[in-house]
Design a protein around this motif. Structure first.
Motif, PDB file in Angstrom:
ATOM      1  N   MET B   1       0.318  -0.920   0.056  1.00 26.30           N
ATOM      2  CA  MET B   1      -0.438  -0.194   0.490  1.00 26.30           C
ATOM      3  C   MET B   1       0.576   1.572   0.298  1.00 26.30           C
ATOM      4  O   MET B   1       1.985   0.858   0.508  1.00 26.30           O
ATOM      5  CB  MET B   1      -0.767   0.112   1.277  1.00 26.30           C
ATOM      6  CG  MET B   1      -1.693   1.064   1.188  1.00 26.30           C
ATOM      7  SD  MET B   1      -3.039   1.070   2.627  1.00 26.30           S
ATOM      8  CE  MET B   1      -3.422  -0.074   3.127  1.00 26.30           C
ATOM      9  N   ARG B   2       0.343   2.256  -0.886  1.00 29.37           N
ATOM     10  CA  ARG B   2       1.377   3.416  -0.892  1.00 29.37           C
ATOM     11  C   ARG B   2       0.396   4.750  -0.200  1.00 29.37           C
ATOM     12  O   ARG B   2      -0.873   5.011  -0.815  1.00 29.37           O
ATOM     13  CB  ARG B   2       1.474   3.682  -2.447  1.00 29.37           C
ATOM     14  CG  ARG B   2       2.615   4.876  -2.336  1.00 29.37           C
ATOM     15  CD  ARG B   2       3.423   4.783  -4.016  1.00 29.37           C
ATOM     16  NE  ARG B   2       4.468   4.030  -3.896  1.00 29.37           N
ATOM     17  CZ  ARG B   2       5.894   3.903  -3.716  1.00 29.37           C
ATOM     18  NH1 ARG B   2       5.873   5.035  -2.992  1.00 29.37           N
ATOM     19  NH2 ARG B   2       6.193   3.370  -4.019  1.00 29.37           N
ATOM     20  N   ILE B   3       0.822   5.299   0.531  1.00 30.55           N
ATOM     21  CA  ILE B   3       0.162   6.479   0.931  1.00 30.55           C
ATOM     22  C   ILE B   3       1.226   7.952   0.168  1.00 30.55           C
ATOM     23  O   ILE B   3       2.526   8.241   0.424  1.00 30.55           O
ATOM     24  CB  ILE B   3       0.253   6.441   2.574  1.00 30.55           C
ATOM     25  CG1 ILE B   3      -0.516   5.430   3.284  1.00 30.55           C
ATOM     26  CG2 ILE B   3      -0.712   7.980   3.270  1.00 30.55           C
ATOM     27  CD1 ILE B   3      -1.406   4.763   2.675  1.00 30.55           C
ATOM     28  N   ASP B  31       4.183   1.995   2.132  1.00 30.66           N
ATOM     29  CA  ASP B  31       5.068   2.901   0.813  1.00 30.66           C
ATOM     30  C   ASP B  31       4.902   4.287   1.265  1.00 30.66           C
ATOM     31  O   ASP B  31       3.415   4.636   0.626  1.00 30.66           O
ATOM     32  CB  ASP B  31       4.982   2.070  -0.053  1.00 30.66           C
ATOM     33  CG  ASP B  31       5.913   0.744  -0.375  1.00 30.66           C
ATOM     34  OD1 ASP B  31       7.062   1.522  -0.006  1.00 30.66           O
ATOM     35  OD2 ASP B  31       5.157   0.430  -1.501  1.00 30.66           O
ATOM     36  N   ILE B  32       5.439   5.001   0.964  1.00 32.42           N
ATOM     37  CA  ILE B  32       5.035   6.538   1.650  1.00 32.42           C
ATOM     38  C   ILE B  32       5.852   7.402  -0.020  1.00 32.42           C
ATOM     39  O   ILE B  32       6.621   7.008  -0.837  1.00 32.42           O
ATOM     40  CB  ILE B  32       6.117   7.347   1.936  1.00 32.42           C
ATOM     41  CG1 ILE B  32       5.774   6.514   3.571  1.00 32.42           C
ATOM     42  CG2 ILE B  32       6.032   9.038   2.588  1.00 32.42           C
ATOM     43  CD1 ILE B  32       3.950   6.958   3.726  1.00 32.42           C
ATOM     44  N   GLY B  92      -1.094   5.843  -6.010  1.00 29.80           N
ATOM     45  CA  GLY B  92      -1.297   5.386  -5.060  1.00 29.80           C
ATOM     46  C   GLY B  92      -2.200   5.248  -4.374  1.00 29.80           C
ATOM     47  O   GLY B  92      -3.193   5.037  -4.567  1.00 29.80           O
ATOM     48  N   ASP B  93      -2.359   5.008  -2.982  1.00 34.29           N
ATOM     49  CA  ASP B  93      -3.814   4.265  -2.189  1.00 34.29           C
ATOM     50  C   ASP B  93      -4.630   5.117  -1.211  1.00 34.29           C
ATOM     51  O   ASP B  93      -6.233   4.669  -1.720  1.00 34.29           O
ATOM     52  CB  ASP B  93      -3.750   2.901  -1.676  1.00 34.29           C
ATOM     53  CG  ASP B  93      -2.842   1.397  -2.407  1.00 34.29           C
ATOM     54  OD1 ASP B  93      -3.553   0.902  -3.152  1.00 34.29           O
ATOM     55  OD2 ASP B  93      -1.807   1.260  -2.782  1.00 34.29           O
ATOM     56  N   VAL B 315      -8.277   3.122   6.575  1.00 35.06           N
ATOM     57  CA  VAL B 315      -9.074   3.283   5.445  1.00 35.06           C
ATOM     58  C   VAL B 315      -9.476   2.671   4.282  1.00 35.06           C
ATOM     59  O   VAL B 315     -10.444   2.406   3.503  1.00 35.06           O
ATOM     60  CB  VAL B 315      -8.972   4.864   5.259  1.00 35.06           C
ATOM     61  CG1 VAL B 315     -10.429   5.516   4.211  1.00 35.06           C
ATOM     62  CG2 VAL B 315     -10.128   5.367   6.366  1.00 35.06           C
ATOM     63  N   VAL B 316      -8.825   1.787   3.982  1.00 34.31           N
ATOM     64  CA  VAL B 316      -7.862   2.057   2.581  1.00 34.31           C
ATOM     65  C   VAL B 316      -8.240  -0.113   2.945  1.00 34.31           C
ATOM     66  O   VAL B 316      -9.098  -0.558   1.838  1.00 34.31           O
ATOM     67  CB  VAL B 316      -6.556   1.738   2.455  1.00 34.31           C
ATOM     68  CG1 VAL B 316      -6.010   1.004   0.940  1.00 34.31           C
ATOM     69  CG2 VAL B 316      -6.246   3.199   1.776  1.00 34.31           C
TER      70      VAL B 316
END
Lengths: 341, 341
Positions: B1-3, B31-32, B92-93, B315-316
């Motif tokens: 997951m990427r924020i 992941d950022i 990103g997610d 939330v994701v």
């Protein structure tokens, strides 16, 4: 000065009401008329060793189960109805009740009437903030408001803050979702323009929009609000205070060490708590009614009732109703005639 | 997951934002992508000994002086605008920003778009109350609301409370001036009927009208409200907490005796204070947007930013957006077509 008291209103009537009334007569030097079931009221007076207070008999009681909008019309011989009739007929200078807020508001409007030109009466409690407190007007009398109502609330609140709360040049703010002039919806925009004009003419000291956080921030003495938002805000704040008091209590009782520490703080903590206690600060004036009517908290004890009688005395002394009457022409927009009920 | 994180938003950007982002990557395993002025952001990353985080350059910054309704349109290369574009484009997610709430709301609506059929996105912070907290929806995104908006807030809030807050069968209340079914104005009456119907059909657990005091009373997990009232209530509660904290501090510092007692209570008092601290509880989800967008408090420090990234991850994980899409037919009244911006 004579204060007419609904002896049967509130959770602790008539015992605590009579007790508070007796104290008010002794300490404030006011004459008292108690209205309610005579035998019960006289019994309470006997318990207080004070049997020479005037009692007017009323056989019925308005309860929380009665429909507020019709209560005083249906129950003609209720203590609240009779007390309001006495006020209308000049048998006293102010009326105090701890009974149903809705019934009192409707009853006062129908029996005592509003001041000529005032569109709606408002509930305006004083909350702890800054030097003088802050008057939150309206707090639930009117769930749907026009900008003219809010203009009138601003004027009435300003007079109250000046004469009763002792604020020299009370600052009036419009409760909104931000401090910028353009915040809010159509009703806020219209009201902002009216308040700004009144401020520019030097009639009120309008300081602009304020946020919810500013109400307790000591930024204004008068916070103007529609009754829906004001009611939710007031009760929300009460809820937070309760929530925090519980959380603090949990901290204080958590361990023996904490209990001892809490004991050392007890006196000062209680003093602080008192500033937030509805029972200490008095009741809520019904502004816009043609004679002084004050609502004591429904859970009033003797102390709270006493504080509300003291407040009613201040309202009479201040002649705020005279001030509103003198300025009524500035408080109206358009020419849609009279708004008497 | 990427924020995707707007590295330039909020009072303490980019330093605290980058610090919080680094912590989130380490502790949450996400992941950022940091979006902002690359040189500045890389300098902050170097200070955190973490130079392998993805940085996307954006030369502009949206400030509190920018008009929220046009900010992302005018500043095409602002960190917030670029971050929202990355989210829309599937890079990103979820997206997190501590920048202007109004600009984020408008930007998310214009760039990422609302979920098809959702009339308005809402700001929905979680406040401390009861076991799971209480979601107050809406808190200021929409100052003027229709009953259909409030119906949609009730559904979205209910899904959020279930999937993100972990409440099994979240109780939904309509914020009003009293608990009786008939309280409030026309908008509340209409909304009450819609929520009652949704409750009877078993789609939400509607418990009826609630008062302002019930929001913090642990009576519901979802408090449904127009954005004007919600905003005033939320900020009013913040004001009361601040007011009480000041008053308590005065008690604690009043005397040497009190200071010693306060010292003994310090640890537990701080724990209690933390439950009321916006920096600890995370940010505010923008519900109704077609991809997860979370707003961190404008005064966010690293801890607060971290908490908001954690919330975005929840939330994701919860797939609340999928749930809203699946139920959209129950959340609409009439047939006035699509509400996409």
């Amino acid at each position: 000065m004579r204060i007419i008291i609904d002896a049967m209103g509130g959770d602790n009537a008539p015992g605590e009401i009579v007790k508070g009334a007796v104290r008010a007569r002794r300490e404030l030097g006011v004459d008292i008329t108690l209205v309610g079931r005579e035998a019960e009221v006289r019994q309470c007076l006997a318990a207080e060793n004070c049997e020479d207070i005037e009692v007017v008999n009323a056989t019925e009681v308005i309860t929380m189960e009665d429909d507020p909008s019709t209560a005083t019309r249906r129950k003609k011989d209720a203590s609240m109805t009779v007390a309001l009739n006495l006020l209308r007929d000049g048998k006293g200078d102010a009326m105090v009740s701890a009974g149903s807020t809705g019934a009192l508001l409707t009853g006062a409007t129908l029996i005592v009437k509003r001041i000529r030109g005032i569109r709606r009466a408002a509930l305006a409690p004083v909350l702890p903030a800054g030097e003088h407190g802050v008057l939150l007007i309206d707090c639930g009398a009117n769930v749907e408001c026009s900008s003219e109502y809010l203009l009138q609330f601003a004027y009435m609140g300003s007079f109250y803050a000046k004469t009763v709360m002792g604020a020299e040049n009370p600052r009036v703010g419009l409760v909104n979702v931000g401090t910028e002039d353009t915040k809010g919806g159509a009703m806020q925009h219209e009201t902002f323009a009216l308040l700004k004009k009144a401020g520019e003419e030097g009639r009120i000291n309008f300081v602009g929009n304020i946020e919810g956080s500013d109400v307790f921030g000591g930024k204004v003495e008068v916070a103007v609000c529609d009754g829906f938002t004001g009611n939710v805000l007031l009760k929300g704040c009460e809820g937070v205070i309760k929530f925090m008091m519980h959380a603090l209590k949990d901290v204080f009782y958590k361990s023996t060490k904490n209990k001892l520490a809490a004991l050392a703080l007890k006196k000062d903590f209680t003093l602080m708590k008192d500033t937030l206690d509805v029972n200490k600060v008095g009741g809520t004036a019904l502004l816009g009614i043609s004679k002084p009517v004050c609502k004591a908290h429904g859970s009033s004890n003797a102390e709270s009732l006493f504080a509300t009688v003291r407040q009613a005395k201040h309202v009479v002394d201040s002649n705020i109703i005279g001030q509103i009457k003198e300025n009524i022409d500035y408080m109206r927009i358009g020419s849609s005639g009279d708004a008497e009920a």
